[in-house]
Design an enzyme around this catalytic site. Sequence first.
Site, PDB file in Angstrom:
ATOM      1  N   ARG A  40      -4.640  -2.946  -3.952  1.00  0.00           N
ATOM      2  CA  ARG A  40      -5.495  -4.073  -3.443  1.00  0.00           C
ATOM      3  C   ARG A  40      -4.575  -4.707  -1.992  1.00  0.00           C
ATOM      4  O   ARG A  40      -5.009  -5.311  -1.247  1.00  0.00           O
ATOM      5  CB  ARG A  40      -5.658  -5.240  -4.232  1.00  0.00           C
ATOM      6  CG  ARG A  40      -6.797  -4.923  -5.244  1.00  0.00           C
ATOM      7  CD  ARG A  40      -7.304  -5.716  -6.335  1.00  0.00           C
ATOM      8  NE  ARG A  40      -6.355  -5.776  -7.218  1.00  0.00           N
ATOM      9  CZ  ARG A  40      -6.468  -6.552  -8.341  1.00  0.00           C
ATOM     10  NH1 ARG A  40      -7.547  -7.401  -8.635  1.00  0.00           N
ATOM     11  NH2 ARG A  40      -5.449  -6.536  -9.283  1.00  0.00           N
ATOM     12  N   GLY A  41      -3.454  -4.360  -2.212  1.00  0.00           N
ATOM     13  CA  GLY A  41      -2.353  -5.002  -1.318  1.00  0.00           C
ATOM     14  C   GLY A  41      -2.407  -4.991   0.115  1.00  0.00           C
ATOM     15  O   GLY A  41      -2.367  -5.975   1.312  1.00  0.00           O
ATOM     16  N   ASP A  96       0.550  -1.802   2.235  1.00  0.00           N
ATOM     17  CA  ASP A  96       1.404  -2.962   2.479  1.00  0.00           C
ATOM     18  C   ASP A  96       2.681  -3.197   2.692  1.00  0.00           C
ATOM     19  O   ASP A  96       3.340  -3.602   3.565  1.00  0.00           O
ATOM     20  CB  ASP A  96       0.435  -3.806   1.575  1.00  0.00           C
ATOM     21  CG  ASP A  96       0.978  -3.780   0.037  1.00  0.00           C
ATOM     22  OD1 ASP A  96       1.229  -2.652  -0.211  1.00  0.00           O
ATOM     23  OD2 ASP A  96       0.863  -4.321  -0.873  1.00  0.00           O
ATOM     24  N   ASP A  99       8.323  -0.255  -1.543  1.00  0.00           N
ATOM     25  CA  ASP A  99       9.603  -1.007  -2.253  1.00  0.00           C
ATOM     26  C   ASP A  99      10.181   0.361  -2.701  1.00  0.00           C
ATOM     27  O   ASP A  99      11.320   0.724  -2.093  1.00  0.00           O
ATOM     28  CB  ASP A  99       9.109  -1.707  -3.252  1.00  0.00           C
ATOM     29  CG  ASP A  99       9.964  -2.534  -4.329  1.00  0.00           C
ATOM     30  OD1 ASP A  99      11.012  -2.832  -3.661  1.00  0.00           O
ATOM     31  OD2 ASP A  99       9.707  -2.950  -5.301  1.00  0.00           O
ATOM     32  N   GLY A 101       9.446   3.037  -3.435  1.00  0.00           N
ATOM     33  CA  GLY A 101       8.778   4.328  -2.928  1.00  0.00           C
ATOM     34  C   GLY A 101       8.107   5.139  -3.742  1.00  0.00           C
ATOM     35  O   GLY A 101       7.177   6.207  -3.397  1.00  0.00           O
ATOM     36  N   THR A 103       5.214   4.789  -5.478  1.00  0.00           N
ATOM     37  CA  THR A 103       3.728   4.638  -5.343  1.00  0.00           C
ATOM     38  C   THR A 103       3.257   5.534  -4.087  1.00  0.00           C
ATOM     39  O   THR A 103       2.332   6.536  -4.247  1.00  0.00           O
ATOM     40  CB  THR A 103       3.287   3.192  -5.080  1.00  0.00           C
ATOM     41  OG1 THR A 103       3.739   2.525  -6.048  1.00  0.00           O
ATOM     42  CG2 THR A 103       1.671   3.169  -4.895  1.00  0.00           C
ATOM     43  N   LEU A 104       4.026   5.505  -3.162  1.00  0.00           N
ATOM     44  CA  LEU A 104       3.644   6.229  -1.903  1.00  0.00           C
ATOM     45  C   LEU A 104       3.899   7.449  -1.956  1.00  0.00           C
ATOM     46  O   LEU A 104       3.096   8.400  -1.530  1.00  0.00           O
ATOM     47  CB  LEU A 104       4.333   5.791  -0.645  1.00  0.00           C
ATOM     48  CG  LEU A 104       3.555   4.799   0.143  1.00  0.00           C
ATOM     49  CD1 LEU A 104       4.289   4.693   1.593  1.00  0.00           C
ATOM     50  CD2 LEU A 104       2.169   5.565   0.573  1.00  0.00           C
ATOM     51  N   ASP A 155       0.510  -9.924  -3.195  1.00  0.00           N
ATOM     52  CA  ASP A 155       0.515 -11.055  -4.422  1.00  0.00           C
ATOM     53  C   ASP A 155       1.665 -11.205  -5.374  1.00  0.00           C
ATOM     54  O   ASP A 155       2.427 -10.357  -5.285  1.00  0.00           O
ATOM     55  CB  ASP A 155      -0.832 -10.540  -5.485  1.00  0.00           C
ATOM     56  CG  ASP A 155      -0.272  -9.154  -6.292  1.00  0.00           C
ATOM     57  OD1 ASP A 155       0.268  -8.366  -5.810  1.00  0.00           O
ATOM     58  OD2 ASP A 155      -0.455  -9.375  -7.474  1.00  0.00           O
ATOM     59  N   ARG A 161      -2.448 -13.857  -2.352  1.00  0.00           N
ATOM     60  CA  ARG A 161      -3.043 -12.781  -1.199  1.00  0.00           C
ATOM     61  C   ARG A 161      -3.619 -13.382  -0.122  1.00  0.00           C
ATOM     62  O   ARG A 161      -3.432 -12.886   0.872  1.00  0.00           O
ATOM     63  CB  ARG A 161      -4.032 -11.902  -2.021  1.00  0.00           C
ATOM     64  CG  ARG A 161      -3.413 -11.112  -2.946  1.00  0.00           C
ATOM     65  CD  ARG A 161      -4.395 -10.019  -3.554  1.00  0.00           C
ATOM     66  NE  ARG A 161      -4.161  -9.379  -4.757  1.00  0.00           N
ATOM     67  CZ  ARG A 161      -3.366  -8.134  -4.805  1.00  0.00           C
ATOM     68  NH1 ARG A 161      -2.782  -7.729  -3.759  1.00  0.00           N
ATOM     69  NH2 ARG A 161      -3.318  -7.780  -6.215  1.00  0.00           N
TER      70      ARG A 161
HETATM   71  P1  IMP Z   1       6.686   0.764  -4.997  1.00  0.00           P
HETATM   72  O1  IMP Z   1       6.062   1.785  -5.702  1.00  0.00           O
HETATM   73  O2  IMP Z   1       7.936   0.494  -5.851  1.00  0.00           O
HETATM   74  O3  IMP Z   1       7.267   1.277  -3.531  1.00  0.00           O
HETATM   75  O4  IMP Z   1       5.641  -0.514  -4.893  1.00  0.00           O
HETATM   76  C1  IMP Z   1       4.829  -0.644  -4.108  1.00  0.00           C
HETATM   77  C2  IMP Z   1       3.922  -1.493  -4.691  1.00  0.00           C
HETATM   78  O5  IMP Z   1       4.351  -2.428  -4.984  1.00  0.00           O
HETATM   79  C3  IMP Z   1       3.236  -2.140  -3.252  1.00  0.00           C
HETATM   80  O6  IMP Z   1       1.949  -1.600  -2.866  1.00  0.00           O
HETATM   81  C4  IMP Z   1       2.999  -3.531  -3.744  1.00  0.00           C
HETATM   82  O7  IMP Z   1       1.566  -3.604  -4.196  1.00  0.00           O
HETATM   83  C5  IMP Z   1       4.009  -4.073  -4.704  1.00  0.00           C
HETATM   84  N1  IMP Z   1       5.026  -4.629  -4.219  1.00  0.00           N
HETATM   85  C6  IMP Z   1       6.377  -4.067  -3.995  1.00  0.00           C
HETATM   86  N2  IMP Z   1       7.151  -4.964  -3.644  1.00  0.00           N
HETATM   87  C7  IMP Z   1       6.235  -6.253  -3.469  1.00  0.00           C
HETATM   88  C8  IMP Z   1       6.562  -7.703  -3.050  1.00  0.00           C
HETATM   89  O8  IMP Z   1       7.845  -8.092  -2.903  1.00  0.00           O
HETATM   90  N3  IMP Z   1       5.671  -8.339  -3.098  1.00  0.00           N
HETATM   91  C9  IMP Z   1       4.297  -8.124  -3.533  1.00  0.00           C
HETATM   92  N4  IMP Z   1       4.105  -6.632  -3.999  1.00  0.00           N
HETATM   93  C10 IMP Z   1       5.037  -5.974  -4.044  1.00  0.00           C
END
Ligand code: IMP
Length: 173
Positions: A40-41, A96, A99, A101, A103-104, A155, A161
């Site tokens: 949703r971000g 959005d 972090d 990485g 997820t992407l 969020d 949000r």
């Molecule tokens: P990753 O898989 O660790 O890169 O996380 C990606 C997802 O974590 C993003 O799409 C956000 O939804 C969530 N996320 C990561 N860091 C933050 C933050 O600082 N605030 C809010 N959501 C976050």
Amino acid sequence: MIISKPFLTVEQIQNRVRELAAEISEDYKGKEILSVGILRGAFIFFADIVRLIQVPMEIDFLNVSSYMKTETSGEIKIHTDLREDIKDKDVLLIEDIVDTGLTLNYIRNRLLSRQPASLKICAFLDKKPRRRVEVPLDYIGFEIPDEYIVGYGLDYDNKFRNLPYIAIFKKNI
Ligand code: IMP
């Protein structure tokens, strides 16, 4: 629970989104793109940037989650998959924040297996110090330090949000 003053103001956000949209419009001149928003971000960033990108486009969404409160669960769940067939299309993923990485990276591999003509990634925020897997980012709004941030679609526990700016969130102060 404390929310800081704007870390990125509405004006800073708008200016950067305009710049990114201009760059994307230039790079995709003469092409048509399929913009994929990651829910949703990314919903606010997505809505802002697609309205400024000046090439024909289709849109679609992926609804995923990977986060439990402020800590990653390490697990990526696809709640709703794409409706469009992306084979042979120029896909632009709009996220959005990157972090760890994880997820992407997961989404990117999943979409690449469907053989798009191209796949580029536009991330509004890049929290580089926390990266665990390298993911190629084509367009980045802002690089940010290792802080938990909220607002502009992002969020904490599905709250904040709707803040129009980006703020730093502190839980235990
Ligand atoms: P990753 O898989 O660790 O890169 O996380 C990606 C997802 O974590 C993003 O799409 C956000 O939804 C969530 N996320 C990561 N860091 C933050 C933050 O600082 N605030 C809010 N959501 C976050």
